[in-house]
Design a protein around this motif. Structure first.
Motif, PDB file in Angstrom:
ATOM      1  N   TYR A 181       0.876  -1.171   0.000  1.00  0.00           N
ATOM      2  CA  TYR A 181       0.000   0.000   0.000  1.00  0.00           C
ATOM      3  C   TYR A 181       0.914   1.221   0.000  1.00  0.00           C
ATOM      4  N   ASP A 184       3.338   4.242   0.080  1.00  0.00           N
ATOM      5  CA  ASP A 184       3.393   5.611   0.601  1.00  0.00           C
ATOM      6  C   ASP A 184       4.046   6.475  -0.468  1.00  0.00           C
ATOM      7  N   GLN A 222      -3.763   5.771  -2.047  1.00  0.00           N
ATOM      8  CA  GLN A 222      -3.420   6.918  -1.220  1.00  0.00           C
ATOM      9  C   GLN A 222      -3.384   8.170  -2.090  1.00  0.00           C
ATOM     10  N   HIS A 234      -0.854  11.700  14.700  1.00  0.00           N
ATOM     11  CA  HIS A 234      -1.568  10.598  14.084  1.00  0.00           C
ATOM     12  C   HIS A 234      -2.526  10.016  15.119  1.00  0.00           C
ATOM     13  N   ARG A 265       5.353  -5.495   7.741  1.00  0.00           N
ATOM     14  CA  ARG A 265       4.138  -5.193   6.985  1.00  0.00           C
ATOM     15  C   ARG A 265       3.560  -6.534   6.501  1.00  0.00           C
ATOM     16  N   TRP A 324      -8.330  -0.349  11.091  1.00  0.00           N
ATOM     17  CA  TRP A 324      -8.177   0.872  10.301  1.00  0.00           C
ATOM     18  C   TRP A 324      -6.991   0.819   9.344  1.00  0.00           C
ATOM     19  N   LYS A 325      -5.967   0.022   9.645  1.00  0.00           N
ATOM     20  CA  LYS A 325      -4.818  -0.068   8.738  1.00  0.00           C
ATOM     21  C   LYS A 325      -4.627  -1.484   8.208  1.00  0.00           C
ATOM     22  N   ASP A 339      -5.104  -2.324   5.184  1.00  0.00           N
ATOM     23  CA  ASP A 339      -5.359  -1.710   3.885  1.00  0.00           C
ATOM     24  C   ASP A 339      -5.464  -2.772   2.799  1.00  0.00           C
ATOM     25  N   THR A 344      -1.021  -4.872   6.159  1.00  0.00           N
ATOM     26  CA  THR A 344      -1.442  -4.524   7.515  1.00  0.00           C
ATOM     27  C   THR A 344      -0.311  -3.805   8.233  1.00  0.00           C
ATOM     28  N   ASN A 345      -0.584  -2.570   8.611  1.00  0.00           N
ATOM     29  CA  ASN A 345       0.420  -1.707   9.225  1.00  0.00           C
ATOM     30  C   ASN A 345       0.007  -1.354  10.644  1.00  0.00           C
ATOM     31  N   HIS A 357      -1.357   0.722  13.745  1.00  0.00           N
ATOM     32  CA  HIS A 357      -2.374   1.745  13.983  1.00  0.00           C
ATOM     33  C   HIS A 357      -2.804   1.701  15.440  1.00  0.00           C
TER      34      HIS A 357
END
Length: 545
Positions: A70, A72, A113, A224, A270, A310-311, A313, A322-323, A325
């Protein structure tokens, strides 16, 4: 006697040939297996130079093929050259029906993003599976006939031979020697740079050093969603300091705001998770699993937190990138401080500790009764993707080294450059992501509550240029080394530069500079910038607004 003499000569000749077989030569020697290493190698070949990639990694691409699907990116318009070619090739991959094994293309959606994941107008794909990215890197290798020496680890103690301020050769732990005219350190750790005695730093500078605002300790700065919003006791028995601290909390004071320190933003893996039951491996229970180390997360849930997913993604084929959060998540805060300087053995221990922590976390989320039932029920839909990282138990082969060493080179990028307060000289690429640092520590407040510190997310108003001076050491230290990953920058500036597309951009630009320095028989610091600029523009790099 003549026969014995001839036999002796033959034996000696065979011995010398054996020695020679362990010595390799190339115009440009690249150390590392990251995305920057591969783009650098491709560019070197495009400019007619022989090149060797000496990679400690078996799998090429670093985080780009290691779970960070995902992407950045920030402003994608400033991503040019081979980096854009990488994302274009992913677009072509996902244009094939055969790429959609576990999900129909029309079911995927198109969330990215800032732009669509599948950008039909620009023919780029920004969200992707790890194995698809690795295939693109291997295609680069095959099409350009790149010579990759895998599983070769630099002898950091005595493996760098220098003469008159130049690297002559490097030697790996296997005994192989690599001689070159110019060397490129494309590792996340900066091991070649450090072994060549080039100046570098680790951690956060004090704000006063470069007149910055967002460097150093940042207690009470929350930009954040990675902090404790509720007053959660730091002690095993809530409110009782004599009971001792809960696991994963530092007993040390956080320091004063603006002060520098040697702490690093947290690392994690990740993970590629699958929601397809036919491509899903249950979360393994680590052998040393201890549910008590996740008590802080249980208290976060008890306080009403509901942001678990929430992450997670979405990437193609019902998978996620999956990161981290939230206040307690996949970031293993405070457990990586000695990683940059650590021995290979110690790094393996740190990586294994991170793996055990994160696997334990996923098992906790899936099984522990302290986790809300609706979360456990949803977690039952997830598992490790069975078709990713198949030679590593479906676990990413690359830990997310968000920051390690950073060179102190000919030009130091700071937040003033990133935020547009000054003009950047001699641009060789662009960045656009926010000043992004994950938390560096978890501590106890004076009231006895737990809190995180170090999270920063300040957005530049527009994309910014990255100076050639960030890739090269000071001339008095080494004249034939370029460093496109552990670039010369402050902690806050690196928080923006450290994105995978930027590393690909800088890897390509570093190789172009190396080739031109060889052509001119000159130090990389003496390269005429206009010559480099001309080549980079021809290669469709984007250099300035």
């Amino acid at each position: 006697m003549k026969f014995i003499s001839k036999l002796l000569i033959l034996i000696l000749m065979a011995g010398f040939q054996g020695l020679n077989a362990q010595t390799f030569h190339a115009d440009i020697v690249i150390y590392g297996g990251t995305s920057a290493a591969i783009t650098a190698a491709v560019q070197a070949k495009k400019m007619g130079k022989s090149v060797l990639v000496v990679s400690p990694d078996l799998h090429l691409g670093g985080l780009s093929s290691g779970g960070l699907g995902y992407t950045d990116t920030g402003n994608k318009a400033v991503i040019g050259g081979l980096a854009r070619e990488f994302y274009h090739r992913l677009y072509l991959h996902y244009a094939q029906d055969s790429a959609w094994k576990w999900q129909k293309r029309e079911e995927y959606g198109n969330k990215g993003q800032g732009t669509p994941a599948i950008d039909g107008e620009n023919r780029t794909m920004w969200i992707f599976e790890p194995h698809a990215a690795e295939r693109v890197f291997e295609d680069f290798v095959r099409e350009n006939q790149l010579d990759i020496h895998r599983n070769e680890w630099l002898n950091r103690a005595s493996g760098v031979k220098m003469e008159s301020g130049r690297i002559v050769s490097i030697q790996t732990l296997s005994g192989k020697i690599y001689q070159g005219k110019v060397f490129i350190d494309a590792t996340y750790e900066g091991d070649l740079m450090a072994a060549a005695k080039v100046s570098y730093t680790v951690g956060r500078e004090p704000n006063a050093q470069y007149g910055e605002r967002w460097n150093g300790v940042q207690v009470g700065v929350f930009q954040h969603n990675h902090y404790f919003t509720d007053s959660i006791s730091a002690y095993r028995i809530p409110g009782d300091p004599t009971s001792g601290l809960l696991p994963e909390i530092s007993p040390n004071p956080p320091g004063k705001n603006g002060e520098g320190d040697s702490r690093l933003q947290a690392y994690n893996f990740r993970m590629a998770l699958s929601r397809n039951p036919n491509n899903r491996v249950p979360f393994p229970k680590p052998a040393n699993y201890d549910p008590s180390r996740y008590e802080l997360l249980a208290r976060v849930y008890a306080a009403g937190w509901k942001e678990t997913f929430w992450k997670y993604d979405p990437i193609p084929n019902l998978k996620t990138d999956t990161n981290n959060h939230g206040p307690f998540s996949t970031d293993y805060i405070g457990k990586n401080y000695d990683y940059p300087e650590a021995s290979y053995e110690r790094r393996k221990e740190i990586i294994k500790d991170h793996e055990d922590y994160q696997k334990g976390l996923m098992y906790f989320l899936s099984h522990d009764p302290r986790v809300p039932e609706e979360v456990r029920k949803e977690m039952a839909n997830y598992g490790l993707a069975a078709d990713e990282f198949t030679d590593n138990g479906n676990w990413p082969h690359q830990i997310y080294v968000r920051e390690a060493r950073r060179m102190v080179g000919a030009y130091v990028m700071t937040e003033h450059d990133v935020l547009g307060a000054k003009e950047v000289p001699q641009p060789v690429g662009m960045g656009s992501y926010s000043l992004d640092s994950h938390n560096t520590q978890r501590f106890v407040t004076p009231g006895g509550f737990v809190q995180n510190e170090g999270d920063i997310g300040v957005h530049p108003k527009q994309p910014y240029s990255i100076s050639y001076g960030t890739l090269i050491p000071k001339k008095g230290e080494c004249t034939n080394l370029l460093v496109p990953v552990c670039v010369s920058s402050s902690h806050t500036a690196f928080g923006s530069i450290r994105m995978e597309p930027v590393f690909m951009i800088l890897g390509q630009s570093a190789a172009a500079a190396a080739a031109l320095a060889i052509d001119g028989n000159q130090a990389v610091q003496d390269l005429e910038y206009e010559k480099l600029r001309k080549v980079l523009l021809e290669e469709k790099q984007v250099l300035e607004n």
